[in-house]
Enzyme design. Structure first.
Site, PDB file in Angstrom:
ATOM      1  N   GLN A 126     -19.374 -10.999   5.894  1.00 36.41           N
ATOM      2  CA  GLN A 126     -18.462 -10.307   5.190  1.00 36.41           C
ATOM      3  C   GLN A 126     -17.255 -11.166   4.725  1.00 36.41           C
ATOM      4  O   GLN A 126     -16.393 -11.511   5.361  1.00 36.41           O
ATOM      5  CB  GLN A 126     -17.928  -9.142   6.054  1.00 36.41           C
ATOM      6  CG  GLN A 126     -16.794  -8.221   5.501  1.00 36.41           C
ATOM      7  CD  GLN A 126     -16.291  -7.323   6.586  1.00 36.41           C
ATOM      8  OE1 GLN A 126     -15.830  -7.745   7.619  1.00 36.41           O
ATOM      9  NE2 GLN A 126     -16.171  -5.900   6.193  1.00 36.41           N
ATOM     10  N   GLY A 127     -16.930 -11.182   3.428  1.00 37.36           N
ATOM     11  CA  GLY A 127     -15.833 -11.777   2.816  1.00 37.36           C
ATOM     12  C   GLY A 127     -14.986 -10.871   2.315  1.00 37.36           C
ATOM     13  O   GLY A 127     -14.730 -10.674   1.082  1.00 37.36           O
ATOM     14  N   SER A 129     -11.353 -10.516   4.240  1.00 40.26           N
ATOM     15  CA  SER A 129     -10.061 -11.168   4.320  1.00 40.26           C
ATOM     16  C   SER A 129      -9.817 -12.454   3.752  1.00 40.26           C
ATOM     17  O   SER A 129     -10.644 -13.350   3.542  1.00 40.26           O
ATOM     18  CB  SER A 129      -9.885 -11.449   6.167  1.00 40.26           C
ATOM     19  OG  SER A 129     -10.233 -10.184   6.719  1.00 40.26           O
ATOM     20  N   SER A 161     -17.369 -14.150   9.478  1.00 37.50           N
ATOM     21  CA  SER A 161     -18.028 -14.501  10.801  1.00 37.50           C
ATOM     22  C   SER A 161     -19.438 -14.872  10.259  1.00 37.50           C
ATOM     23  O   SER A 161     -19.946 -14.456   9.412  1.00 37.50           O
ATOM     24  CB  SER A 161     -18.048 -13.283  11.528  1.00 37.50           C
ATOM     25  OG  SER A 161     -16.907 -12.835  11.847  1.00 37.50           O
ATOM     26  N   GLU A 244     -18.673   0.378   9.365  1.00 39.00           N
ATOM     27  CA  GLU A 244     -18.247  -0.730  10.363  1.00 39.00           C
ATOM     28  C   GLU A 244     -17.663   0.033  11.430  1.00 39.00           C
ATOM     29  O   GLU A 244     -18.134  -0.465  12.917  1.00 39.00           O
ATOM     30  CB  GLU A 244     -17.278  -1.815   9.703  1.00 39.00           C
ATOM     31  CG  GLU A 244     -17.000  -2.722  10.669  1.00 39.00           C
ATOM     32  CD  GLU A 244     -16.233  -4.058   9.982  1.00 39.00           C
ATOM     33  OE1 GLU A 244     -15.742  -4.020   8.956  1.00 39.00           O
ATOM     34  OE2 GLU A 244     -15.871  -4.949  10.799  1.00 39.00           O
ATOM     35  N   SER A 371      -6.618  -4.075  13.189  1.00 45.37           N
ATOM     36  CA  SER A 371      -6.088  -4.385  14.303  1.00 45.37           C
ATOM     37  C   SER A 371      -5.528  -3.223  15.123  1.00 45.37           C
ATOM     38  O   SER A 371      -5.188  -2.060  14.572  1.00 45.37           O
ATOM     39  CB  SER A 371      -4.675  -5.494  14.181  1.00 45.37           C
ATOM     40  OG  SER A 371      -3.730  -4.509  13.613  1.00 45.37           O
ATOM     41  N   GLU A 373      -2.758  -2.310  16.150  1.00 44.04           N
ATOM     42  CA  GLU A 373      -1.515  -1.517  15.372  1.00 44.04           C
ATOM     43  C   GLU A 373      -1.661  -0.957  14.009  1.00 44.04           C
ATOM     44  O   GLU A 373      -1.370   0.126  13.994  1.00 44.04           O
ATOM     45  CB  GLU A 373      -0.505  -2.827  15.140  1.00 44.04           C
ATOM     46  CG  GLU A 373       0.411  -3.645  16.302  1.00 44.04           C
ATOM     47  CD  GLU A 373      -0.657  -4.579  16.882  1.00 44.04           C
ATOM     48  OE1 GLU A 373      -1.878  -4.997  16.269  1.00 44.04           O
ATOM     49  OE2 GLU A 373      -0.360  -5.193  18.012  1.00 44.04           O
TER      50      GLU A 373
HETATM   51  C1  LIG Z   1     -13.335 -11.965  15.865  1.00 43.45           C
HETATM   52  C2  LIG Z   1     -13.066 -11.707  14.301  1.00 43.45           C
HETATM   53  C3  LIG Z   1     -13.908 -11.696  13.480  1.00 43.45           C
HETATM   54  C4  LIG Z   1     -13.628 -11.307  11.939  1.00 43.45           C
HETATM   55  N1  LIG Z   1     -14.639 -11.259  11.249  1.00 43.45           N
HETATM   56  C5  LIG Z   1     -14.253 -11.375   9.704  1.00 43.45           C
HETATM   57  C6  LIG Z   1     -15.144 -11.261   8.700  1.00 43.45           C
HETATM   58  O1  LIG Z   1     -16.394 -11.520   9.069  1.00 43.45           O
HETATM   59  N2  LIG Z   1     -15.039 -10.918   7.460  1.00 43.45           N
HETATM   60  C7  LIG Z   1     -13.658 -10.783   7.200  1.00 43.45           C
HETATM   61  O2  LIG Z   1     -13.305 -10.432   6.011  1.00 43.45           O
HETATM   62  N3  LIG Z   1     -12.662 -10.822   8.204  1.00 43.45           N
HETATM   63  C8  LIG Z   1     -12.998 -10.785   9.430  1.00 43.45           C
HETATM   64  N4  LIG Z   1     -11.937 -11.072  10.409  1.00 43.45           N
HETATM   65  C9  LIG Z   1     -10.631 -10.731   9.901  1.00 43.45           C
HETATM   66  C10 LIG Z   1     -10.026  -9.386  10.478  1.00 43.45           C
HETATM   67  O3  LIG Z   1     -10.414  -8.501   9.849  1.00 43.45           O
HETATM   68  C11 LIG Z   1      -8.198  -9.814  10.393  1.00 43.45           C
HETATM   69  O4  LIG Z   1      -8.089 -10.534  11.286  1.00 43.45           O
HETATM   70  C12 LIG Z   1      -7.678  -8.420  10.571  1.00 43.45           C
HETATM   71  O5  LIG Z   1      -7.666  -7.746   9.593  1.00 43.45           O
HETATM   72  C13 LIG Z   1      -6.277  -8.821  10.644  1.00 43.45           C
HETATM   73  O6  LIG Z   1      -5.647  -9.552   9.649  1.00 43.45           O
HETATM   74  P1  LIG Z   1      -4.905 -10.912   9.888  1.00 43.45           P
HETATM   75  O7  LIG Z   1      -5.629 -11.827  10.695  1.00 43.45           O
HETATM   76  O8  LIG Z   1      -4.469 -11.398   8.478  1.00 43.45           O
HETATM   77  O9  LIG Z   1      -3.441 -10.499  10.585  1.00 43.45           O
HETATM   78  P2  LIG Z   1      -2.333  -9.722   9.788  1.00 43.45           P
HETATM   79  O10 LIG Z   1      -2.611  -8.787   8.954  1.00 43.45           O
HETATM   80  O11 LIG Z   1      -1.480 -11.024   9.417  1.00 43.45           O
HETATM   81  O12 LIG Z   1      -1.486  -9.213  11.145  1.00 43.45           O
HETATM   82  C14 LIG Z   1      -0.783  -9.987  11.924  1.00 43.45           C
HETATM   83  C15 LIG Z   1      -0.130  -8.999  13.134  1.00 43.45           C
HETATM   84  O13 LIG Z   1       0.741  -7.899  12.290  1.00 43.45           O
HETATM   85  C16 LIG Z   1       0.374  -6.648  12.790  1.00 43.45           C
HETATM   86  N5  LIG Z   1       0.499  -6.178  11.472  1.00 43.45           N
HETATM   87  C17 LIG Z   1       0.096  -6.274  10.134  1.00 43.45           C
HETATM   88  N6  LIG Z   1       0.480  -5.180   9.357  1.00 43.45           N
HETATM   89  C18 LIG Z   1       1.155  -4.266  10.144  1.00 43.45           C
HETATM   90  C19 LIG Z   1       1.653  -2.872   9.886  1.00 43.45           C
HETATM   91  N7  LIG Z   1       1.761  -2.397   8.832  1.00 43.45           N
HETATM   92  N8  LIG Z   1       2.210  -2.195  10.933  1.00 43.45           N
HETATM   93  C20 LIG Z   1       2.210  -2.768  12.260  1.00 43.45           C
HETATM   94  N9  LIG Z   1       1.604  -3.894  12.600  1.00 43.45           N
HETATM   95  C21 LIG Z   1       1.044  -4.689  11.293  1.00 43.45           C
HETATM   96  C22 LIG Z   1      -1.285  -6.771  13.083  1.00 43.45           C
HETATM   97  O14 LIG Z   1      -1.397  -5.771  13.840  1.00 43.45           O
HETATM   98  C23 LIG Z   1      -1.190  -8.030  13.599  1.00 43.45           C
HETATM   99  O15 LIG Z   1      -0.954  -8.130  15.024  1.00 43.45           O
HETATM  100  C24 LIG Z   1     -12.374 -11.019  11.572  1.00 43.45           C
HETATM  101  C25 LIG Z   1     -11.362 -11.129  12.860  1.00 43.45           C
HETATM  102  C26 LIG Z   1     -11.564 -11.515  13.991  1.00 43.45           C
HETATM  103  C27 LIG Z   1     -10.609 -11.519  14.970  1.00 43.45           C
END
Ligand SMILES: Cc1cc2nc3c(=O)[nH]c(=O)nc-3n(C[C@H](O)[C@H](O)[C@H](O)COP(=O)(O)OP(=O)(O)OC[C@H]3O[C@@H](n4cnc5c(N)ncnc54)[C@H](O)[C@@H]3O)c2cc1C
Length: 390
Positions: A126-127, A129, A161, A244, A371, A373
């Protein structure tokens, strides 16, 4: 008032699943990493498909069994009790890319891709993020320009992933940067062997390297690979994310019950400094009783969400609730194990290894797929009707 009765057909299905699992669960554990994990996951999918359980709720014309989401959930529950392998790296294909193609794909896309997924021939990733588009997914910047009958992609994804093992990718690209952010996104099927794609794995604290950065340099994808319409990918993606979360709700309901039982077993076999089993400690027993009750609640909530979805109710927000509850319960279960193991949990060997690896790996359940949150925001907004935060 919710009812937890299963129909006669559902009970018969459960018996059939139990019987099949008893005879077919692989005896070798899933490898921890490397290309052999791909072979293991595909072989398990092939076995399930030949037993009639490869695509329980998928349409019969594409190789599925045409049953309901409750039956799909019963499968996952029984599979957890039988300690069967999970879907592993087939999670994107079975959990959301496939369901998105079923819902929004062309007949040609369905006929080409769905049987390959069910027959255990292919892995999808899944592309979605990007470095600046996780929670704020609509901020994605990876650009795709139309050139003749192709889209030409340039940009970067992250946390993809299993990208290094994938044959196909479900991808969101920006096809229009001039208007509102949500209106210029397109949902695409990308063959991972297309020239111009570079995959770079990321090693995490649990020792895994299945998350990747993926780079795109002039990657040419036929326009026929667009699912839905050009610039309408946000709507398609919302369906993908709901699938999902639904798939997660179904998968999780048995898992927490099993982990709670394993914790009780751990407390029976491990002893405190005075040589007595940990379970005889009142505080530990109480903590375990609470966790077992919470696991039972998680199971019930998941079934309610799934059966509401079948009645046509909007379950995106309800699943946000069950998935949040599951993700945080899993952390509590894993923390209880680490507390019982004490300093043994610091070494990745023996009895502790499984618990410590899971403790580290399962942190993902409060991040991936939205997440904790963000799920709380959805609950506040869509279930409680609270004013939107800025
Ligand atoms: C194990 C794993 C597998 C994954 N696999 C994939 C995959 O296959 N394909 C893919 O596309 N993505 C994948 N992801 C990515 C995942 O979707 C993102 O990590 C997730 O959406 C959070 O985005 P971020 O990491 O950019 O964190 P950010 O969005 O930068 O968030 C950082 C922190 O800020 C908080 N935050 C952000 N915005 C808000 C808000 N509006 N209100 C309150 N809190 C907020 C978040 O809760 C978090 O604690 C994977 C992630 C993990 C951990």
């Amino acid at each position: 008032m919710a009812s937890f009765e299963f129909t006669t057909e559902e009970q018969a299905f459960r018996a059939r699943v139990r019987d099949w699992l008893e005879r077919n669960v692989p005896r070798t554990p899933r490898p921890i990493s490397g290309p052999e994990t791909r072979e293991f996951d595909l072989a398990w999918q092939r076995a399930k498909q030949s037993g009639g359980f490869g695509g329980i709720s998928w349409p019969v014309e594409y190789g599925g069994s045409g049953l309901t989401l409750v039956e799909q959930a019963i499968w996952y529950e029984e599979a957890a009790y039988a300690r069967a392998p999970g879907v592993g790296m087939l999670s994107p294909a079975l959990g959301h890319a496939g369901p998105t193609i079923i819902a929004r794909g062309t007949e040609e896309q369905k006929r080409f891709h769905l049987p390959k997924i069910l027959n255990g021939d292919v892995v999808w990733c899944q592309g979605f993020s990007e470095p600046n588009a996780g929670s704020d997914l609509a901020n994605l910047r990876t650009a795709a320009a139309i050139e003749g009958d192709h889209l030409v992609i340039n940009g970067q994804k992250i946390w993809t992933s299993h990208a290094q093992w994938a044959d196909y990718q479900e991808m969101l690209v920006r096809t229009d940067a001039s208007g509102p952010r949500h209106k210029g996104i397109t949902w695409l099927i990308v063959d991972m062997k297309t020239p111009g794609i570079t995959v770079r794995p990321i090693r995490t604290m649990s020792g895994d390297d299945h998350y990747c950065e993926v780079f795109y340099e002039n990657v040419r994808v036929p326009l026929g690979n667009v699912v839905g319409e050009i610039n309408d990918g946000w709507r398609v993606a919302m369906g993908t994310l709901t699938s999902e979360r639904n798939a997660s709700a179904a998968r999780n309901l048995g898992e927490v019950v099993v982990i709670a039982d394993e914790l009780v077993e751990l407390a029976r076999t491990r002893t405190s400094a005075d040589g007595r089993p940990l379970i005889e400690d009142g505080d530990i027993a109480q903590r375990l009783a609470t966790l077992k009750a919470q696991a039972a609640a998680c199971r019930s909530m998941s079934y309610v969400a799934i059966s509401n979805g079948m009645k046509g109710m909007e379950i995106g927000s309800e699943v946000a609730f069950t998935y949040l509850y599951f993700g945080e319960l899993l952390q509590r279960l894993r923390e209880a194990a680490i507390d019982m193991l004490g300093s043994d949990s610091l070494v990745l060997e023996g009895e502790a290894e499984k618990w410590t690896r899971s403790f580290l790996a399962d942190r993902m359940y409060v991040i991936a797929g939205g997440s904790a949150e963000i799920r709380r925001n959805i609950i506040a907004d869509r279930i409680l009707g609270l004013p939107k935060s800025n």
